[in-house]
Design a protein around this motif. Structure first.
Motif, PDB file in Angstrom:
ATOM      1  N   ALA A 137      -1.996 -12.008  -6.326  1.00 31.70           N
ATOM      2  CA  ALA A 137      -0.922 -11.547  -5.448  1.00 31.70           C
ATOM      3  C   ALA A 137      -0.402 -10.178  -5.868  1.00 31.70           C
ATOM      4  CB  ALA A 137       0.210 -12.568  -5.420  1.00 31.70           C
ATOM      5  N   ASP A 138      -0.324  -9.929  -7.175  1.00 31.58           N
ATOM      6  CA  ASP A 138       0.158  -8.633  -7.661  1.00 31.58           C
ATOM      7  C   ASP A 138      -0.751  -7.504  -7.190  1.00 31.58           C
ATOM      8  OD1 ASP A 138       2.212  -9.926  -8.967  1.00 31.58           O
ATOM      9  OD2 ASP A 138       1.255  -9.861 -10.942  1.00 31.58           O
ATOM     10  N   ARG A 139      -2.052  -7.717  -7.263  1.00 28.81           N
ATOM     11  CA  ARG A 139      -2.983  -6.670  -6.856  1.00 28.81           C
ATOM     12  C   ARG A 139      -2.969  -6.470  -5.344  1.00 28.81           C
ATOM     13  NH1 ARG A 139      -4.053  -8.455 -11.555  1.00 28.81           N
ATOM     14  NH2 ARG A 139      -5.222  -7.295 -13.135  1.00 28.81           N
ATOM     15  N   LEU A 140      -2.856  -7.550  -4.598  1.00 35.97           N
ATOM     16  CA  LEU A 140      -2.749  -7.407  -3.145  1.00 35.97           C
ATOM     17  C   LEU A 140      -1.488  -6.632  -2.762  1.00 35.97           C
ATOM     18  CD1 LEU A 140      -3.821 -10.918  -1.797  1.00 35.97           C
ATOM     19  CD2 LEU A 140      -5.163  -8.801  -1.762  1.00 35.97           C
ATOM     20  N   ARG A 141      -0.404  -6.900  -3.449  1.00 30.29           N
ATOM     21  CA  ARG A 141       0.838  -6.167  -3.190  1.00 30.29           C
ATOM     22  C   ARG A 141       0.633  -4.671  -3.471  1.00 30.29           C
ATOM     23  NH1 ARG A 141       6.297  -7.612  -3.011  1.00 30.29           N
ATOM     24  NH2 ARG A 141       5.729  -9.783  -3.488  1.00 30.29           N
ATOM     25  N   GLY A 142      -0.067  -4.359  -4.554  1.00 33.55           N
ATOM     26  CA  GLY A 142      -0.357  -2.963  -4.866  1.00 33.55           C
ATOM     27  C   GLY A 142      -1.222  -2.307  -3.812  1.00 33.55           C
ATOM     28  N   PHE A 143      -2.197  -3.058  -3.270  1.00 32.45           N
ATOM     29  CA  PHE A 143      -3.044  -2.519  -2.205  1.00 32.45           C
ATOM     30  C   PHE A 143      -2.201  -2.141  -0.989  1.00 32.45           C
ATOM     31  CE2 PHE A 143      -7.021  -5.154  -3.594  1.00 32.45           C
ATOM     32  CZ  PHE A 143      -7.215  -4.285  -4.663  1.00 32.45           C
ATOM     33  N   VAL A 144      -1.308  -3.040  -0.598  1.00 35.49           N
ATOM     34  CA  VAL A 144      -0.464  -2.765   0.569  1.00 35.49           C
ATOM     35  C   VAL A 144       0.394  -1.528   0.323  1.00 35.49           C
ATOM     36  CG1 VAL A 144       1.401  -3.650   2.024  1.00 35.49           C
ATOM     37  CG2 VAL A 144      -0.467  -5.170   1.326  1.00 35.49           C
ATOM     38  N   ASP A 145       0.975  -1.424  -0.870  1.00 37.92           N
ATOM     39  CA  ASP A 145       1.803  -0.253  -1.196  1.00 37.92           C
ATOM     40  C   ASP A 145       0.986   1.031  -1.119  1.00 37.92           C
ATOM     41  OD1 ASP A 145       3.987  -1.896  -1.634  1.00 37.92           O
ATOM     42  OD2 ASP A 145       3.789  -1.894  -3.820  1.00 37.92           O
ATOM     43  N   ASP A 146      -0.246   1.007  -1.649  1.00 35.29           N
ATOM     44  CA  ASP A 146      -1.101   2.199  -1.630  1.00 35.29           C
ATOM     45  C   ASP A 146      -1.429   2.628  -0.198  1.00 35.29           C
ATOM     46  OD1 ASP A 146      -1.184   2.251  -4.392  1.00 35.29           O
ATOM     47  OD2 ASP A 146      -3.170   1.327  -4.543  1.00 35.29           O
ATOM     48  N   VAL A 147      -1.721   1.666   0.643  1.00 38.79           N
ATOM     49  CA  VAL A 147      -2.074   1.978   2.034  1.00 38.79           C
ATOM     50  C   VAL A 147      -0.872   2.548   2.776  1.00 38.79           C
ATOM     51  CG1 VAL A 147      -2.771   0.956   4.242  1.00 38.79           C
ATOM     52  CG2 VAL A 147      -3.941   0.293   2.133  1.00 38.79           C
ATOM     53  N   GLU A 178      -9.438  -7.386  -8.838  1.00 40.91           N
ATOM     54  CA  GLU A 178      -9.493  -6.559 -10.055  1.00 40.91           C
ATOM     55  C   GLU A 178     -10.750  -5.700 -10.096  1.00 40.91           C
ATOM     56  OE1 GLU A 178      -9.033  -7.012 -14.904  1.00 40.91           O
ATOM     57  OE2 GLU A 178      -9.416  -8.777 -13.679  1.00 40.91           O
ATOM     58  N   SER A 179     -11.923  -6.307  -9.847  1.00 41.71           N
ATOM     59  CA  SER A 179     -13.178  -5.543  -9.943  1.00 41.71           C
ATOM     60  C   SER A 179     -13.285  -4.510  -8.832  1.00 41.71           C
ATOM     61  CB  SER A 179     -14.387  -6.476  -9.923  1.00 41.71           C
ATOM     62  OG  SER A 179     -14.537  -7.116  -8.666  1.00 41.71           O
ATOM     63  N   PHE A 180     -12.615  -4.751  -7.722  1.00 49.55           N
ATOM     64  CA  PHE A 180     -12.645  -3.766  -6.640  1.00 49.55           C
ATOM     65  C   PHE A 180     -11.962  -2.470  -7.076  1.00 49.55           C
ATOM     66  CE2 PHE A 180     -11.890  -2.059  -2.356  1.00 49.55           C
ATOM     67  CZ  PHE A 180     -13.107  -2.341  -1.753  1.00 49.55           C
ATOM     68  N   VAL A 181     -10.949  -2.603  -7.908  1.00 52.50           N
ATOM     69  CA  VAL A 181     -10.280  -1.423  -8.471  1.00 52.50           C
ATOM     70  C   VAL A 181     -11.117  -0.836  -9.601  1.00 52.50           C
ATOM     71  CG1 VAL A 181      -8.247  -0.600  -9.709  1.00 52.50           C
ATOM     72  CG2 VAL A 181      -7.982  -2.218  -7.826  1.00 52.50           C
ATOM     73  N   GLN A 195      -7.118 -14.932 -14.939  1.00 49.98           N
ATOM     74  CA  GLN A 195      -6.227 -13.768 -14.925  1.00 49.98           C
ATOM     75  C   GLN A 195      -5.809 -13.372 -13.511  1.00 49.98           C
ATOM     76  OE1 GLN A 195      -5.069 -12.480 -17.850  1.00 49.98           O
ATOM     77  NE2 GLN A 195      -6.236 -14.184 -18.736  1.00 49.98           N
ATOM     78  N   LEU A 196      -6.479 -13.956 -12.518  1.00 51.58           N
ATOM     79  CA  LEU A 196      -6.193 -13.618 -11.129  1.00 51.58           C
ATOM     80  C   LEU A 196      -5.666 -14.837 -10.382  1.00 51.58           C
ATOM     81  CD1 LEU A 196      -9.353 -11.427 -10.456  1.00 51.58           C
ATOM     82  CD2 LEU A 196      -7.033 -10.638 -10.971  1.00 51.58           C
ATOM     83  N   ALA A 197      -4.712 -15.509 -10.995  1.00 50.32           N
ATOM     84  CA  ALA A 197      -4.103 -16.686 -10.389  1.00 50.32           C
ATOM     85  C   ALA A 197      -3.470 -16.314  -9.055  1.00 50.32           C
ATOM     86  CB  ALA A 197      -3.045 -17.267 -11.322  1.00 50.32           C
ATOM     87  N   ILE A 226      -7.944  -6.247   4.369  1.00 50.92           N
ATOM     88  CA  ILE A 226      -8.150  -6.671   2.977  1.00 50.92           C
ATOM     89  C   ILE A 226      -8.365  -8.177   2.920  1.00 50.92           C
ATOM     90  CG2 ILE A 226      -7.117  -6.714   0.678  1.00 50.92           C
ATOM     91  CD1 ILE A 226      -5.289  -4.354   1.711  1.00 50.92           C
ATOM     92  N   GLN A 227      -9.513  -8.613   2.380  1.00 46.26           N
ATOM     93  CA  GLN A 227      -9.779 -10.045   2.222  1.00 46.26           C
ATOM     94  C   GLN A 227     -10.473 -10.324   0.889  1.00 46.26           C
ATOM     95  OE1 GLN A 227     -12.662 -12.583   4.737  1.00 46.26           O
ATOM     96  NE2 GLN A 227     -13.047 -12.881   2.548  1.00 46.26           N
ATOM     97  N   PHE A 228      -9.757 -11.000   0.007  1.00 49.64           N
ATOM     98  CA  PHE A 228     -10.298 -11.440  -1.273  1.00 49.64           C
ATOM     99  C   PHE A 228      -9.912 -12.901  -1.498  1.00 49.64           C
ATOM    100  CE2 PHE A 228      -9.931  -6.853  -1.827  1.00 49.64           C
ATOM    101  CZ  PHE A 228     -11.134  -6.524  -2.445  1.00 49.64           C
ATOM    102  N   GLY A 229     -10.426 -13.492  -2.560  1.00 51.34           N
ATOM    103  CA  GLY A 229     -10.041 -14.843  -2.929  1.00 51.34           C
ATOM    104  C   GLY A 229     -11.188 -15.700  -3.428  1.00 51.34           C
ATOM    105  N   HIS A 230     -12.378 -15.556  -2.833  1.00 49.15           N
ATOM    106  CA  HIS A 230     -13.513 -16.392  -3.229  1.00 49.15           C
ATOM    107  C   HIS A 230     -13.816 -16.278  -4.728  1.00 49.15           C
ATOM    108  CE1 HIS A 230     -14.367 -16.543   1.106  1.00 49.15           C
ATOM    109  NE2 HIS A 230     -15.074 -17.610   0.831  1.00 49.15           N
ATOM    110  N   ASN A 231     -13.772 -15.068  -5.231  1.00 49.81           N
ATOM    111  CA  ASN A 231     -14.116 -14.841  -6.636  1.00 49.81           C
ATOM    112  C   ASN A 231     -12.887 -14.767  -7.529  1.00 49.81           C
ATOM    113  OD1 ASN A 231     -17.032 -14.489  -6.056  1.00 49.81           O
ATOM    114  ND2 ASN A 231     -16.308 -12.701  -4.933  1.00 49.81           N
ATOM    115  N   ASP A 232     -11.754 -14.355  -6.961  1.00 53.83           N
ATOM    116  CA  ASP A 232     -10.520 -14.325  -7.743  1.00 53.83           C
ATOM    117  C   ASP A 232     -10.191 -15.708  -8.284  1.00 53.83           C
ATOM    118  OD1 ASP A 232      -8.852 -11.510  -7.015  1.00 53.83           O
ATOM    119  OD2 ASP A 232     -10.335 -12.144  -5.535  1.00 53.83           O
ATOM    120  N   GLN A 233     -10.452 -16.751  -7.490  1.00 57.60           N
ATOM    121  CA  GLN A 233     -10.072 -18.097  -7.910  1.00 57.60           C
ATOM    122  C   GLN A 233     -10.888 -18.591  -9.104  1.00 57.60           C
ATOM    123  OE1 GLN A 233     -12.332 -20.178  -4.149  1.00 57.60           O
ATOM    124  NE2 GLN A 233     -10.807 -21.388  -5.179  1.00 57.60           N
TER     125      GLN A 233
END
Length: 223
Positions: free
Chosen positions: A89-99, A47-50, A81-83, A70-77
């Motif tokens: 997972a929703d934001r990662l899916r959006g990243f893949v779509d954008d790329v 989220e904060s990366f966006v 709100q970032l379950a 793309i590697q996140f998770g340490h702080n998302d956990q």
């Protein structure tokens, strides 16, 4: 072809004065022999990366044929709100779509494990987050580099004592940033960053060779 990195402090370049603490992205350019644009920063979540504008800045540099790792998770956990199966997972899916919209390749990474030993074994600390990334990669047909598995194996292979040389364990007086010493089992020192970067570079080369024959579909690259 350029490589672009999105992630947290385990990926980010070292800060001035904090040497030799470094994320593995710091060493990727040397390991892969290509241009690497590292947008990762300490404390970042999907989220904060966006919200910080870092994702928009990264995308503005992405061209056809580029690779975005793309590697996140340490702080998302740490953020409800970032379950793993929710906002993360929703934001990662959006990243893949954008790329993919930019005709580039998105490579998903599970988070590097923390070096927390219980006897001879490393204790998993990321809960369902690695599995959420694995399942998302399979669902999207995206290449996957399983850094959770690799770092767990690496620490256990070296053992509790020897593996400290990869992390930010500093004796008093060893570094200017931590004059009283430091025992940090999350963040790498440069030696550890280089080991992880070498594995990422080898995995990226395998992905590219595979893509030369057929699209990579949820490729799990571990060693």
């Amino acid at each position: 072809m350029n490589y672009h990195l999105a992630g947290d402090s385990t990926v980010a370049p070292m800060k001035p004065g904090e040497e030799p603490m470094a994320g593995w992205g710091e060493a990727l350019g040397e390991a892969i022999g290509q241009s690497v644009r590292n947008h990762a920063f300490g404390g970042a979540t999907t989220e904060s990366f966006v919200a910080s504008g870092s994702w928009a800045a990264l995308l503005s540099e992405v061209g056809p044929g580029d690779t975005v790792v793309i590697q996140f998770g340490h702080n998302d956990q740490k953020d409800p709100q970032l379950a793993a199966r929710g906002g993360y997972a929703d934001r990662l899916r959006g990243f893949v779509d954008d790329v993919r919209a930019r005709e580039a390749v998105a490579v998903l990474c599970t988070p590097c494990e923390r070096r927390w030993f219980d006897g001879e074994r490393v204790t998993p600390t990321h809960g369902d987050y690695p599995n959420a990334v694995r399942d998302l990669a399979a669902d999207l047909g995206a290449p996957l580099i399983d850094l959770t598995v690799f770092t767990t194996w690496l620490y256990e292979d070296l053992g509790d004592a020897a593996s400290t040389r990869l992390l930010s364990h500093y004796a008093p007086g060893e570094t200017a940033a931590w004059p009283e010493g430091l025992a940090d089992d999350t963040h790498f020192r440069l030696e550890g960053a280089r080991r992880i970067a070498a594995f990422v570079a080898r995995s990226l080369r395998a992905i590219e060779r595979r893509d030369g024959d057929a699209p990579a579909r949820g490729s799990q690259l571990v060693s």
